[in-house]
Design an enzyme around this catalytic site. Structure first.
Site, PDB file in Angstrom:
ATOM      1  CB  CYS A 342      -1.081   0.123   1.202  1.00 54.63           C
ATOM      2  SG  CYS A 342      -2.122  -1.368   1.234  1.00 54.63           S
ATOM      3  CB  CYS A 343       0.671   4.459  -2.112  1.00 51.99           C
ATOM      4  SG  CYS A 343       1.175   3.243  -3.588  1.00 51.99           S
ATOM      5  CG  PHE A 344      -0.504   3.971   4.384  1.00 53.70           C
ATOM      6  CD1 PHE A 344      -1.289   2.909   3.717  1.00 53.70           C
ATOM      7  CD2 PHE A 344       0.041   3.684   5.819  1.00 53.70           C
ATOM      8  CE1 PHE A 344      -1.576   1.875   4.123  1.00 53.70           C
ATOM      9  CE2 PHE A 344      -0.669   2.630   6.268  1.00 53.70           C
ATOM     10  CZ  PHE A 344      -1.420   1.807   5.799  1.00 53.70           C
ATOM     11  CG  ASN A 381      -2.929   1.839  -2.502  1.00 53.14           C
ATOM     12  OD1 ASN A 381      -2.017   1.780  -1.961  1.00 53.14           O
ATOM     13  ND2 ASN A 381      -3.093   3.147  -3.133  1.00 53.14           N
TER      14      ASN A 381
END
Ligand SMILES: *Cc1c(COP(=O)(O)O)cnc(C)c1O
Length: 425
Positions: A342-344, A381
């Site tokens: 995931c993009c965090f 996402n």
């Protein structure tokens, strides 16, 4: 780790992350649960569907003798799809709509009322001719909270049930039962994970005490006690302590009338039934080193382990390292972060964890994820739900796999993303 599984996860055209369910393990756990309770007690073990609401899982648990506790229209629909007769279903939830209440009474689903306003709604349905079979009220015994506040349901100001220690409530509830001979159950659920057995049992004992008070006024009114779930699980080892039998032993001490008082019993175990019977496996896509920290980039992140990623202190999970052949890794130990896709930045299933040094195409296994993990995916996402395979191991160590949930396709991801209506085109 089975070699075929390793091969599959490394296939660049297949999914890089998958979940696995131990079908024989489920059967064994269900048998242990049934055996832990004495034969003399008439008990329905209603599996808490939220722990793993997958329809095939629910269907297997039904086959192994369990009932089902549901807390939403979706979970009720899943229980129906799994084939549960409504006589084995229990409906909880603090925010049932008028329509949900009507359906529950119509279909003879056991109903646990959360508050006095909900009780008035049920009154109106009963006045209109609905049959009230198996209706109870959830009490909050206010015995205190466990080590995870968000999982504790018997604190002074917790949102669930009728608070028994608040001024006037006990008398008001006794009067409510006296006025309604059809209120024949008492429900309590002290919390989920982080609750010591003794605290759980203190809450159950309070429910039994209240039931006896009701029965002292009208003999035999209370037919049964629903003691909820919340048997804690050991996420730090393969062990399964405390066991269902340990729980029964503590309950026998704290609430002996549960076993001798002529009450029927409902249990609502969730996590303790499924946690140890499922795991997630992911390939290591890349490795890197950042600011001195070794980082393995995998496909197991918040989309399959939301609780651990967002509240890592409360929900630590083990990570096991395997090589590309599916054998336990023999690499040297090193402190690493195991990151998800995931993009965090917080998307880590393990931080600063000492593990065999992970390499690209290794496989990480996240055990103890059969409950509340891949079965409650997070859509961040637009990551698709991974496939879920059931497996059985036969005598000759031959493993048979069964698809319980196919990998979500990208078309399905798009289909759940809404559509621009014609009026806006
Ligand atoms: C969540 C819940 C359960 C199950 O708790 P576990 O910790 O999974 O055993 C049972 N009953 C109620 C009312 C719940 O909310």
């Amino acid at each position: 780790m089975h070699a075929a599984v390793a091969q599959d996860l490394l296939d660049p055209h297949a999914t890089p992350v998958a979940a696995f369910v131990d079908l024989q393990g489920i059967e064994q756990t269900a048998a242990e649960l049934r055996a832990a309770w004495p034969r003399e007690t008439e008990v329905l073990h209603a599996f808490a569907a939220k722990a793993n609401p997958m329809v095939p899982i629910l269907a297997l648990l039904l086959r192994h003798g369990l009932g089902c506790e549901v807390s939403s229209p979706g979970e009720l629909a899943q229980a129906r799809a799994a084939g549960f007769p409504m006589a084995r279903v229990v409906l909880d939830s603090p925010a049932k709509t008028q329509a949900e209440l009507a359906v529950a009474l119509r279909d003879g689903i056991a109903l646990n009322i959360d508050n006095f306003e909900e009780l008035e709604r049920v009154d109106r349905l009963v006045a209109d001719g609905a049959a009230a079979v198996r209706v109870g009220v959830r009490i909050n015994p206010q015995v205190g909270i466990g080590s995870i506040e968000a999982m504790s349901t018997a604190g002074r100001t917790t949102k669930f049930g009728i608070a028994m220690a608040d001024p006037g409530n006990r008398q008001r509830l006794l009067a409510a039962y006296a006025a309604r001979p059809w209120l024949r159950w008492v429900h309590v659920h002290v919390g989920s994970q982080g609750i010591p057995l003794e605290l759980n049992a203190a809450g159950v004992a309070e429910a039994v005490r209240f039931a006896q008070e009701v029965n002292a006024r009208r003999d035999g009114q209370i037919e049964g006690i629903d003691i909820g779930g919340g048997l804690p699980v050991d996420f730090s080892t393969d062990g399964d302590s405390p066991t269902f039998a340990d729980h029964v032993a503590v309950l026998r001490d704290a609430a002996p009338e549960l076993f001798t008082g002529g009450f029927k019993v409902v249990t609502e175990y969730g996590r303790s039934v499924m946690t140890k019977n499922g795991f997630i496996a992911s390939r290591v896509e890349y490795t890197k080193r950042t600011g001195g920290r070794a980082i393995a980039l995998t496909h197991a992140g918040a989309q399959v382990a939301a609780r651990t990623v967002f509240a890592p202190k409360s929900w630590p999970l083990r990570v096991l390292a395997y090589d590309r052949h599916g054998l336990p890794s023999t690499a040297e130990l090193e402190v690493q972060d195991v990151a998800g896709p995931c993009c965090f930045a917080g998307d880590l299933v393990a931080r600063e964890r000492k593990l065999p040094r992970l390499a690209t195409e290794d496989i990480v296994v996240v055990p103890d994820t059969g409950a509340y993990y891949f079965s409650s995916p997070f859509q961040y996402n637009s990551l698709p739900m991974p496939p879920v395979f059931g497996f059985e191991v036969s005598d000759g160590d031959v493993v048979r796999f069964h698809v319980l949930r196919a990998a979500e396709s990208l078309d399905e991801v798009v289909a759940r993303s809404g559509v621009l209506p014609a009026s806006l085109r």
